[in-house]
Design a protein around this motif. Structure first.
Motif, mmCIF file in Angstrom:
data_model
loop_
_atom_site.group_PDB
_atom_site.id
_atom_site.type_symbol
_atom_site.label_atom_id
_atom_site.label_comp_id
_atom_site.label_asym_id
_atom_site.label_seq_id
_atom_site.Cartn_x
_atom_site.Cartn_y
_atom_site.Cartn_z
ATOM 1 N N ALA A 161 19.091 63.441 41.744
ATOM 2 C CA ALA A 161 19.339 64.873 41.647
ATOM 3 C C ALA A 161 19.506 65.380 43.077
ATOM 4 C CB ALA A 161 18.183 65.572 40.957
ATOM 5 N N GLU A 162 20.425 66.279 43.275
ATOM 6 C CA GLU A 162 20.740 66.772 44.620
ATOM 7 C C GLU A 162 19.834 67.905 45.073
ATOM 8 O OE1 GLU A 162 22.925 65.305 46.661
ATOM 9 O OE2 GLU A 162 23.192 63.834 45.051
ATOM 10 N N ASP A 163 18.997 68.402 44.156
ATOM 11 C CA ASP A 163 18.180 69.563 44.481
ATOM 12 C C ASP A 163 16.915 69.524 43.628
ATOM 13 O OD1 ASP A 163 17.612 72.711 43.769
ATOM 14 O OD2 ASP A 163 18.314 72.419 45.810
ATOM 15 N N GLY A 164 15.946 70.323 43.999
ATOM 16 C CA GLY A 164 14.683 70.339 43.289
ATOM 17 C C GLY A 164 14.771 70.824 41.853
ATOM 18 N N LEU A 165 15.597 71.826 41.582
ATOM 19 C CA LEU A 165 15.698 72.352 40.214
ATOM 20 C C LEU A 165 16.240 71.314 39.239
ATOM 21 C CD1 LEU A 165 16.903 76.003 40.943
ATOM 22 C CD2 LEU A 165 14.656 75.270 40.127
ATOM 23 N N PRO A 166 17.391 70.678 39.535
ATOM 24 C CA PRO A 166 17.848 69.638 38.599
ATOM 25 C C PRO A 166 16.894 68.441 38.547
ATOM 26 C CG PRO A 166 19.478 69.968 40.359
ATOM 27 C CD PRO A 166 18.376 70.958 40.569
ATOM 28 N N ALA A 167 16.193 68.183 39.635
ATOM 29 C CA ALA A 167 15.214 67.085 39.634
ATOM 30 C C ALA A 167 14.107 67.377 38.630
ATOM 31 C CB ALA A 167 14.635 66.888 41.031
ATOM 32 N N LEU A 168 13.608 68.605 38.620
ATOM 33 C CA LEU A 168 12.558 68.976 37.669
ATOM 34 C C LEU A 168 13.058 68.905 36.226
ATOM 35 C CD1 LEU A 168 10.813 71.902 39.545
ATOM 36 C CD2 LEU A 168 9.782 69.720 38.887
ATOM 37 N N GLU A 169 14.282 69.368 36.015
ATOM 38 C CA GLU A 169 14.849 69.292 34.666
ATOM 39 C C GLU A 169 14.951 67.835 34.208
ATOM 40 O OE1 GLU A 169 15.252 71.808 32.557
ATOM 41 O OE2 GLU A 169 14.365 72.957 34.200
ATOM 42 N N LEU A 170 15.370 66.980 35.114
ATOM 43 C CA LEU A 170 15.469 65.552 34.808
ATOM 44 C C LEU A 170 14.089 64.980 34.496
ATOM 45 C CD1 LEU A 170 17.705 63.394 34.719
ATOM 46 C CD2 LEU A 170 17.258 62.946 37.127
ATOM 47 N N LEU A 171 13.091 65.340 35.287
ATOM 48 C CA LEU A 171 11.725 64.852 35.071
ATOM 49 C C LEU A 171 11.163 65.320 33.726
ATOM 50 C CD1 LEU A 171 10.221 65.346 38.631
ATOM 51 C CD2 LEU A 171 10.581 63.165 37.457
ATOM 52 N N LYS A 172 11.541 66.507 33.307
ATOM 53 C CA LYS A 172 11.050 67.048 32.039
ATOM 54 C C LYS A 172 11.792 66.455 30.843
ATOM 55 C CE LYS A 172 9.676 71.442 34.076
ATOM 56 N NZ LYS A 172 9.977 72.882 34.184
ATOM 57 N N SER A 173 12.955 65.855 31.090
ATOM 58 C CA SER A 173 13.793 65.370 29.992
ATOM 59 C C SER A 173 13.348 64.033 29.420
ATOM 60 C CB SER A 173 15.256 65.279 30.438
ATOM 61 O OG SER A 173 15.437 64.190 31.346
ATOM 62 N N ARG A 174 12.677 63.221 30.210
ATOM 63 C CA ARG A 174 12.224 61.908 29.734
ATOM 64 C C ARG A 174 11.210 61.342 30.724
ATOM 65 N NH1 ARG A 174 17.280 61.399 31.538
ATOM 66 N NH2 ARG A 174 17.790 59.846 33.097
ATOM 67 N N PRO A 175 10.510 60.281 30.337
ATOM 68 C CA PRO A 175 9.477 59.722 31.223
ATOM 69 C C PRO A 175 10.064 59.034 32.462
ATOM 70 C CG PRO A 175 9.231 58.903 28.960
ATOM 71 C CD PRO A 175 10.516 59.636 29.021
ATOM 72 N N PHE A 176 9.379 59.193 33.568
ATOM 73 C CA PHE A 176 9.719 58.509 34.813
ATOM 74 C C PHE A 176 8.463 57.838 35.354
ATOM 75 C CE2 PHE A 176 13.321 61.298 34.509
ATOM 76 C CZ PHE A 176 14.340 60.587 35.099
ATOM 77 N N ASP A 177 8.657 56.738 36.054
ATOM 78 C CA ASP A 177 7.532 55.997 36.606
ATOM 79 C C ASP A 177 7.254 56.339 38.071
ATOM 80 O OD1 ASP A 177 6.966 54.521 34.270
ATOM 81 O OD2 ASP A 177 8.649 53.204 34.699
ATOM 82 N N LEU A 178 8.240 56.867 38.767
ATOM 83 C CA LEU A 178 8.100 57.128 40.199
ATOM 84 C C LEU A 178 9.152 58.140 40.627
ATOM 85 C CD1 LEU A 178 6.856 56.224 42.992
ATOM 86 C CD2 LEU A 178 8.696 54.531 43.086
ATOM 87 N N VAL A 179 8.778 58.982 41.576
ATOM 88 C CA VAL A 179 9.714 59.944 42.163
ATOM 89 C C VAL A 179 9.780 59.687 43.663
ATOM 90 C CG1 VAL A 179 10.144 62.385 42.676
ATOM 91 C CG2 VAL A 179 9.275 61.721 40.419
ATOM 92 N N LEU A 180 10.989 59.536 44.161
ATOM 93 C CA LEU A 180 11.239 59.497 45.605
ATOM 94 C C LEU A 180 11.799 60.863 45.947
ATOM 95 C CD1 LEU A 180 12.953 55.991 45.794
ATOM 96 C CD2 LEU A 180 10.545 56.555 46.177
ATOM 97 N N LEU A 181 11.106 61.591 46.794
ATOM 98 C CA LEU A 181 11.405 63.005 46.993
ATOM 99 C C LEU A 181 11.646 63.325 48.453
ATOM 100 C CD1 LEU A 181 11.376 65.862 45.597
ATOM 101 C CD2 LEU A 181 8.935 65.942 46.174
ATOM 102 N N ASP A 182 12.721 64.046 48.696
ATOM 103 C CA ASP A 182 12.985 64.575 50.034
ATOM 104 C C ASP A 182 12.374 65.972 50.111
ATOM 105 O OD1 ASP A 182 13.922 65.065 52.585
ATOM 106 O OD2 ASP A 182 16.019 64.720 52.104
ATOM 107 N N ILE A 183 12.002 66.398 51.285
ATOM 108 C CA ILE A 183 11.468 67.742 51.465
ATOM 109 C C ILE A 183 12.592 68.744 51.681
ATOM 110 C CG2 ILE A 183 10.079 69.228 52.996
ATOM 111 C CD1 ILE A 183 8.430 67.375 51.166
ATOM 112 N N ASP A 184 13.559 68.359 52.475
ATOM 113 C CA ASP A 184 14.635 69.264 52.875
ATOM 114 C C ASP A 184 15.774 69.227 51.852
ATOM 115 O OD1 ASP A 184 16.027 71.067 54.408
ATOM 116 O OD2 ASP A 184 16.858 69.542 55.753
#
Length: 180
Positions: free
Chosen positions: A13-36
């Motif tokens: 996901a290119e941004d935090g909002l779509p990342a959260l939507e993706l995380l809410k859509s199905r199970p994930f085992d790990l998130v690699l997250l950028d701050i900026d």
């Protein structure tokens, strides 16, 4: 891309909002997250993940070009499990990913064990209250486990059937006595 080389599937996901939507859509085992990130940065994603029971236990490794200690401490305090600079060593990255996934696997096993134990505790309460039918106990799923908890579920199911049969026999005898 390094995640794919380790044999894992990757969603981006290119941004935090779509990342959260993706995380809410199905199970994930790990998130690699950028701050900026634009619109919603990694700190806001961590804060939002912490507000959701189904997201807060997903391990997060922050990978960021921001290397100030304040940012690292803030990310860890918000729930990140680890923090790597963007120019990370591939061996270190693999170790951190593997470690995070292993910890999550054990945490998931622990949660499942606790759910099974709670299920058995509810069944035991029904037996103790003498307000049950063996079919209501629903311990068969737990009884399929090949550990001590599964053994306990099998014993509890057997005991419940014996108690129920004995109770039914006694009730019949009492009814027969009342009729006479």
């Amino acid at each position: 891309i390094a995640v794919k080389r380790l044999g894992h599937t990757l969603e981006q996901a290119e941004d935090g909002l779509p990342a959260l939507e993706l995380l809410k859509s199905r199970p994930f085992d790990l998130v690699l997250l950028d701050i900026d990130m634009p619109r919603m940065d990694g700190f806001a994603v961590l804060e939002e993940m912490g507000r959701h029971d189904d997201l807060r236990d997903i391990p997060v490794i922050v990978i960021s070009a921001i290397e100030e200690m304040d940012a690292i401490v803030r990310a860890i305090k918000l729930g990140a499990q680890d923090y790597l600079p963007k120019t990370f060593d591939p061996v270190l990255f693999e170790a951190r990913v593997t470690s995070s996934l292993e910890k999550k696997r054990f945490r998931d096993l622990d949660k499942e064990y606790m759910r099974s134990a709670q299920h058995l505790a509810r069944a035991a309460t029904l037996i103790e209250d003498e307000s049950f039918k063996p079919s209501q106990l629903d311990v068969d799923t737990v009884a399929k486990r090949d550990d001590a908890l599964g053994g306990l579920a099998r014993v509890l199911r057997e005991l419940a059937e014996k108690v129920y049969t004995r109770e039914q026999t006694l009730r019949k005898k009492v009814r027969d006595l009342q009729i006479e």
